[in-house]
Design a protein around this motif. Structure first.
Motif, short mmCIF file in Angstrom:
data_model
loop_
_atom_site.label_atom_id
_atom_site.label_comp_id
_atom_site.label_asym_id
_atom_site.label_seq_id
_atom_site.Cartn_x
_atom_site.Cartn_y
_atom_site.Cartn_z
N LEU A 96 0.64 -1.32 0.11
CA LEU A 96 -0.23 -0.21 -0.20
C LEU A 96 1.04 1.35 -0.10
N GLU A 97 0.97 2.03 -1.46
CA GLU A 97 1.57 3.56 -1.61
C GLU A 97 1.24 4.50 -0.47
N GLU A 98 0.04 4.43 -0.23
CA GLU A 98 -0.26 5.77 0.03
C GLU A 98 -1.52 5.75 0.91
N ALA A 99 -2.47 6.11 1.73
CA ALA A 99 -3.89 5.62 2.59
C ALA A 99 -4.52 5.79 1.69
N VAL A 100 -5.86 5.09 1.75
CA VAL A 100 -6.84 5.22 0.87
C VAL A 100 -7.16 6.30 1.22
N ALA A 101 -7.30 7.24 0.92
CA ALA A 101 -8.98 8.33 -0.05
C ALA A 101 -9.24 8.39 -0.50
N THR A 102 -11.00 9.44 -0.06
CA THR A 102 -12.30 8.80 -0.22
C THR A 102 -11.71 10.22 -1.03
N HIS A 103 -12.55 10.00 -2.19
CA HIS A 103 -13.09 11.71 -3.12
C HIS A 103 -14.86 11.58 -3.70
N LYS A 104 -15.15 12.73 -3.98
CA LYS A 104 -16.34 12.19 -4.49
C LYS A 104 -17.21 10.58 -4.71
#
Length: 134
Positions: A96-104
């Protein structure tokens, strides 16, 4: 037109294990000792054994490297539950290279497989990409 996905790897059995454990893919056909067709996604995924250090193509001086590398083309795997999909992929050897991101439009996890290939896990929310389409 039919889409086929090809992924170069330096260890075919390790790649089969990773893609089976991470995404539930199964072996369709084998092509001798140098290739395998993985089934279970919307397009077949072909794992191709290519030795590290071999020339990628005659038109370039680039050689294959299985360290983490960047390319403008990558795979997105659409999942129903991103947290469990991330855990499953990491347990199978992904990073996992970046934390899970939430988008619209949904949630996104930037990942890398054990062969340095980037991929994303995508969990659509609401109407998915239609949430931002114009």
């Amino acid at each position: 037109m039919k889409l086929l996905v090809n992924i170069d790897v330096d260890n075919l059995e390790k790649a089969i294990d990773f893609y089976a454990a991470s995404f539930g893919l199964t072996v369709g056909r084998r092509f001798g000792a140098s290739g395998v067709e993985m089934m279970g996604s919307s397009a077949p995924i072909y794992l191709l054994l290519k030795a590290e250090g071999t020339q990628a193509a005659s038109a370039t001086a680039q050689c294959r490297s299985y360290d983490r590398h960047w390319t403008p083309v990558h795979l997105d795997f659409v999942v129903d539950d991103i947290e469990s999909a991330v855990q499953k992929a990491v347990s199978a050897g992904a990073r996992l290279e970046e934390a899970v991101a939430t988008h619209k439009w949904g949630r996104l996890a930037l990942m890398a497989d054990p062969f340095g290939n980037g991929f994303c896990l995508v969990q659509f929310l609401g109407r998915g990409y239609d949430e931002i389409a114009q």
